[in-house]
Design a protein around this motif. Structure first.
Motif, short mmCIF file in Angstrom:
data_model
loop_
_atom_site.label_atom_id
_atom_site.label_comp_id
_atom_site.label_asym_id
_atom_site.label_seq_id
_atom_site.Cartn_x
_atom_site.Cartn_y
_atom_site.Cartn_z
N VAL A 58 0.87 -1.19 0.00
CA VAL A 58 0.00 0.00 0.00
C VAL A 58 0.90 1.23 0.00
O VAL A 58 1.70 1.42 0.93
N ALA A 59 0.77 2.05 -1.01
CA ALA A 59 1.64 3.23 -1.11
C ALA A 59 1.30 4.22 0.00
O ALA A 59 0.14 4.58 0.17
N PRO A 60 2.31 4.67 0.72
CA PRO A 60 2.05 5.67 1.77
C PRO A 60 1.71 7.02 1.15
O PRO A 60 2.01 7.27 -0.02
N SER A 61 1.16 7.89 1.96
CA SER A 61 0.90 9.24 1.48
C SER A 61 2.23 9.95 1.25
O SER A 61 3.25 9.60 1.85
N ALA A 62 2.18 10.95 0.39
CA ALA A 62 3.41 11.67 0.06
C ALA A 62 4.01 12.35 1.29
O ALA A 62 5.22 12.54 1.39
N ALA A 63 3.18 12.71 2.23
CA ALA A 63 3.66 13.47 3.39
C ALA A 63 4.42 12.62 4.39
O ALA A 63 5.21 13.12 5.18
N LEU A 68 8.64 11.59 8.46
CA LEU A 68 9.63 10.68 9.04
C LEU A 68 11.02 11.32 9.05
O LEU A 68 11.70 11.30 10.08
N MET A 69 11.41 11.90 7.94
CA MET A 69 12.76 12.46 7.88
C MET A 69 12.92 13.63 8.85
O MET A 69 13.99 13.84 9.41
N GLU B 49 -0.30 4.79 9.13
CA GLU B 49 0.88 5.60 8.76
C GLU B 49 1.65 6.02 10.01
O GLU B 49 2.88 6.10 9.99
N ASP B 50 0.93 6.28 11.08
CA ASP B 50 1.62 6.58 12.34
C ASP B 50 2.47 5.38 12.79
O ASP B 50 3.59 5.53 13.28
N VAL B 51 1.91 4.20 12.62
CA VAL B 51 2.64 2.98 12.99
C VAL B 51 3.91 2.85 12.16
O VAL B 51 5.00 2.58 12.68
N VAL B 52 3.78 3.06 10.87
CA VAL B 52 4.95 2.95 9.99
C VAL B 52 5.99 4.00 10.36
O VAL B 52 7.19 3.70 10.45
N HIS B 53 5.55 5.19 10.59
CA HIS B 53 6.46 6.26 11.02
C HIS B 53 7.22 5.84 12.28
O HIS B 53 8.45 5.90 12.34
#
Lengths: 251, 201
Positions: A58-63, A68-69, B49-53
């Motif tokens: 599943v492609a993550p959102s661009a943000a 993360l960085m 997404e929070d989990v992945v982060h």
């Protein structure tokens, strides 16, 4: 202690992370010490790795990448890699780290930079021969494994006596080392915590240097900035010699 | 060591040296797979997404504990994702210590290089087909264990069987998955669902 049969029986559940924490700990402990191959466990771990592959990516959102960085830029790594390899211990009795006469007591000098070898620590925990020297909140190697696994911070200690680690876990601190240099029978290693320019506080001793030594420090690290070990003829209230092992507890 | 694993080992080395761009490359390689696992568990995209982060941040923080000679960086990452996802949805397991879970995960991430290479070539559809070919009770047991975070004893309660039977189903399912996708010559793993001694029943 879990036996090989039980470990093999639990292999699938272990591989899937589907066993109780205590069972998992005992399986891990068995695997780290057992001389058998336990091919069943390996096979199950390989198979378990397939399970998430069954999902379509599943492609993550661009943000997300940017978020993360940005977090990474502000997140320190535990036990950052040393710029240079740790110095190998000398094949002789430990010598004081600072041989020149300091104008100030050694514990008021700047601590040596910490060099970190947590991978080596993991190896020691897993395969080292154990000599648990205790005064003794930790009763056994299980507790040591738990402490390492739940460590809040690990500080590398090095010097002419060898290498070790100060492990902070909650309000407890542990010193662990493998194969410290042997001492004459009438000497021992004494452990100290130093807070800035204050006098060192004795926090334990090590006399048996065979295998892995493990000592629960007699107090937590608190605001201490340096951990050090000296060689003494008996437990003393203040160090009488230069340190042979030092860890910086600062960041 | 296959190319992916060699690349992962190099990435791990760079990340360990503090190279944040290397972590970004790791993210580019595996974020979609990680998000798939997180979404399967927590169901909601934002939360996934929070989990992945959080999982990638954990890998960044703890990379010094990873040894490429002993395990697969991808497998470790995926387990870290799973741990965090389950931690979010399994409120009835408040004692789950993620730090401990991550550390123990390192011990379960050691596929051999040959298998790792095969894994890298395996398409999701192939694994889906293999999963679909499992008897329903075995597939259910694996899904409850891996994606819902239940222990085999809990799986037993949910499905109304003895713990040994639930554990046997997990064992048979994994053995079949492995064999279906590798033509494995692994030692026979038994054919009975209940192959446990009394202390695991």
């Amino acid at each position: 202690m879990m036996n090989c049969t039980t470990v093999n029986e639990l292999a699938a559940a272990y591989a899937l992370g589907a066993i109780e924490a205590d069972e998992e700990r005992r399986v891990a402990e068995h695997l780290s010490t057992c001389g058998q191959q336990h091919s069943d466990v390996r096979s199950m771990i390989e198979a378990a790795a397939l399970v998430p592959v069954s999902l379509e990516p599943v492609a993550p959102s661009a943000a997300l990448r940017g978020r993360l960085m940005a977090t990474i830029a502000q997140t320190p790594q535990e036990n950052a890699v040393p710029a240079t390899p740790a110095q190998a211990p000398q094949p002789r009795a430990p010598q004081p780290i600072r041989s020149a006469e300091p104008r100030r007591p050694w514990w008021q000098l700047a601590p040596l930079p910490a060099s970190l070898a947590a991978v080596a620590l993991a190896a020691v925990v897993g395969i080292g021969s154990w000599n648990i020297s205790l005064n003794q909140q930790l009763g056994d190697r299980d507790a040591a494994l738990r402490a390492v696994a739940s460590a809040d911070a690990i500080f590398a200690a090095q010097g002419t006596a060898g290498a070790g680690w100060v492990i902070e876990s909650g309000e407890q601190a542990i010193f662990m080392a493998e194969d410290l240099l042997d001492l004459p029978a009438d000497q021992l290693y004494q452990l100290w915590l130093i807070d800035g320019d204050n006098a060192p506080v004795a926090v334990g001793t090590v006399s048996d240097t065979d295998g892995v030594a493990l000592v629960t420090l007699e107090r937590d690290l608190g605001s201490a900035t340096t951990f050090a070990i000296t060689v003494e003829s008996e437990r003393v209230d203040a160090p009488t010699s230069e340190p042979v092992l030092v860890a910086s507890l600062g960041t | 060591m296959n190319d992916d694993r060699r690349t992962d080992a190099r990435l791990a080395e760079l990340i360990r040296s503090g190279d944040s761009e290397a972590l970004g490359e790791l993210y580019d390689r595996y974020a979609a797979a990680a998000l798939a696992t997180a979404m399967r568990v927590v169901r909601a995209r934002d939360e996934a997404e929070d989990v992945v982060h959080d999982a990638f941040v954990a890998v960044w923080r703890k990379i010094d504990r990873f040894d490429a000679d002993r395990g697969s960086l991808r497998a470790w990452l995926m387990t870290v994702v799973r741990n965090r996802a389950i931690d979010r949805v399994r409120a009835r397991r408040p004692n789950m210590d993620l730090e401990v879970a991550d550390e123990r995960s390192l011990l379960r991430t050691g596929p051999n290089p040959t298998w790792e290479a095969a894994l890298g070539r395996t398409a999701a559809t192939d694994v889906q087909a293999a999963m679909a070919s499992l008897p329903q009770e075995q597939r259910q047991a694996v899904e409850l264990a891996y994606f819902e975070g239940y222990t085999y004893r809990e799986v037993a309660e949910i499905t109304g069987v003895a713990p040994g039977t639930a554990n046997g189903r997990l064992r048979l399912a994994l053995a079949k998955l492995r064999d279906a996708l590798s033509g494995s010559t692994a030692a026979p793993l038994g054919s009975s669902e209940s192959m446990f001694s009394e202390d695991t029943r």
